[in-house]
Enzyme design. Structure first.
Site, PDB file in Angstrom:
ATOM      1  N   SER A 233       0.747  -1.021   0.134  1.00 44.58           N
ATOM      2  CA  SER A 233       0.062   0.161  -0.022  1.00 44.58           C
ATOM      3  C   SER A 233       0.988   1.118   0.112  1.00 44.58           C
ATOM      4  CB  SER A 233      -1.035  -0.079   1.292  1.00 44.58           C
ATOM      5  OG  SER A 233      -1.511   1.178   1.486  1.00 44.58           O
TER       6      SER A 233
ATOM      7  N   TYR B 215      -2.870  -0.783  10.182  1.00 41.94           N
ATOM      8  CA  TYR B 215      -2.770  -1.006   8.726  1.00 41.94           C
ATOM      9  C   TYR B 215      -1.305  -0.650   8.134  1.00 41.94           C
ATOM     10  CZ  TYR B 215      -4.077  -1.296   3.789  1.00 41.94           C
ATOM     11  OH  TYR B 215      -4.038  -1.785   2.649  1.00 41.94           O
TER      12      TYR B 215
ATOM     13  N   LYS C  63       1.341  -3.178   6.549  1.00 40.48           N
ATOM     14  CA  LYS C  63       2.190  -3.110   5.241  1.00 40.48           C
ATOM     15  C   LYS C  63       3.603  -2.664   5.129  1.00 40.48           C
ATOM     16  CE  LYS C  63      -1.734  -4.189   2.849  1.00 40.48           C
ATOM     17  NZ  LYS C  63      -1.684  -5.634   2.063  1.00 40.48           N
TER      18      LYS C  63
END
Length: 218
Positions: free
Chosen positions: A124, A137, A141
């Site tokens: 991402s 998150y 990532k």
């Protein structure tokens, strides 16, 4: 050349769109998701045993992948780190990080016997930067980025492990954290039309690269 492709998280969003696009291009594609579906196997990537059984069943049918798209992921509701439910954080890491690990462990031995293969770990923009409210998150990532770099050092010639920033796409995940602006970005189907040829073009020469789908907003 017809490819044998594995796509995780294939019941919706980017995974489902890729599944359809790869098949339209004539490739053999197997997808999985924890919800299952008409075109996807019922396999939770956080369950190492389930992934191993799925890999064994596909190999028994003569399918050893030469391209893996580790796409399965979830995202947190935006909140300061100290307010994040630890159970939810743990669940996110089990899917976003350990799911990648379990998929590689399940399928890479067969690929090594085959003597070639590409592993694409979907990252991402938040795997290469950070933002308030998105600590779980981002952490997952960033972990995927580091894991991919280490794996690239371990693979023999003929293989590649790359991380992929897909860009910003109008998915359920984006709408979770950016509901007012998500509609301005490409749909998963539009994204897949552009990204599928790009993914099919990755070779062993790309091993260790941090890639971004060209022509997609980032």
């Amino acid at each position: 050349m017809q490819r044998h492709i594995i796509v995780t998280g294939a019941s919706r969003g980017l995974g489902l769109a890729l599944l359809g696009r790869f098949r339209a291009l004539g490739h053999t594609v197997h997808g999985c998701a924890r919800n299952g579906g008409e075109d996807t196997a019922l396999v939770d990537v956080s369950d190492a045993g389930a992934l191993e059984r799925w890999a064994e069943s596909l190999e028994a049918e003569g399918c050893i992948p030469d391209l893996i798209i580790n796409n399965a992921a979830v995202i947190n509701e935006p909140a300061p780190l100290w307010e994040i439910d630890p159970v939810a954080f743990d669940d996110l890491m089990r899917i976003n990080v350990m799911g990648v690990v379990h998929t590689i462990r399940a399928f890479l031995p067969g690929m090594l016997r085959l003597g070639r293969g590409i592993v694409v770990n979907v990252s991402s923009g938040w795997g290469r930067s950070a933002d308030a409210g998105m600590a779980p998150y981002c952490a997952s990532k960033w972990a995927v980025e580091g894991l991919t770099q280490a794996l690239a050092e371990e693979l023999p010639p003929g293989f590649a492990a790359v991380s992929l920033n897909p860009g910003v796409i109008n998915t359920d995940m984006l709408r979770t954290c950016w509901p007012d602006n998500a509609a301005a970005y490409p749909s998963p189907e539009e994204w897949a039309e552009r990204s599928a040829p790009f993914l099919l073009g990755i070779t062993a020469k790309d091993n260790g690269r941090q890639l971004t789908v060209p022509g997609v907003p980032v």
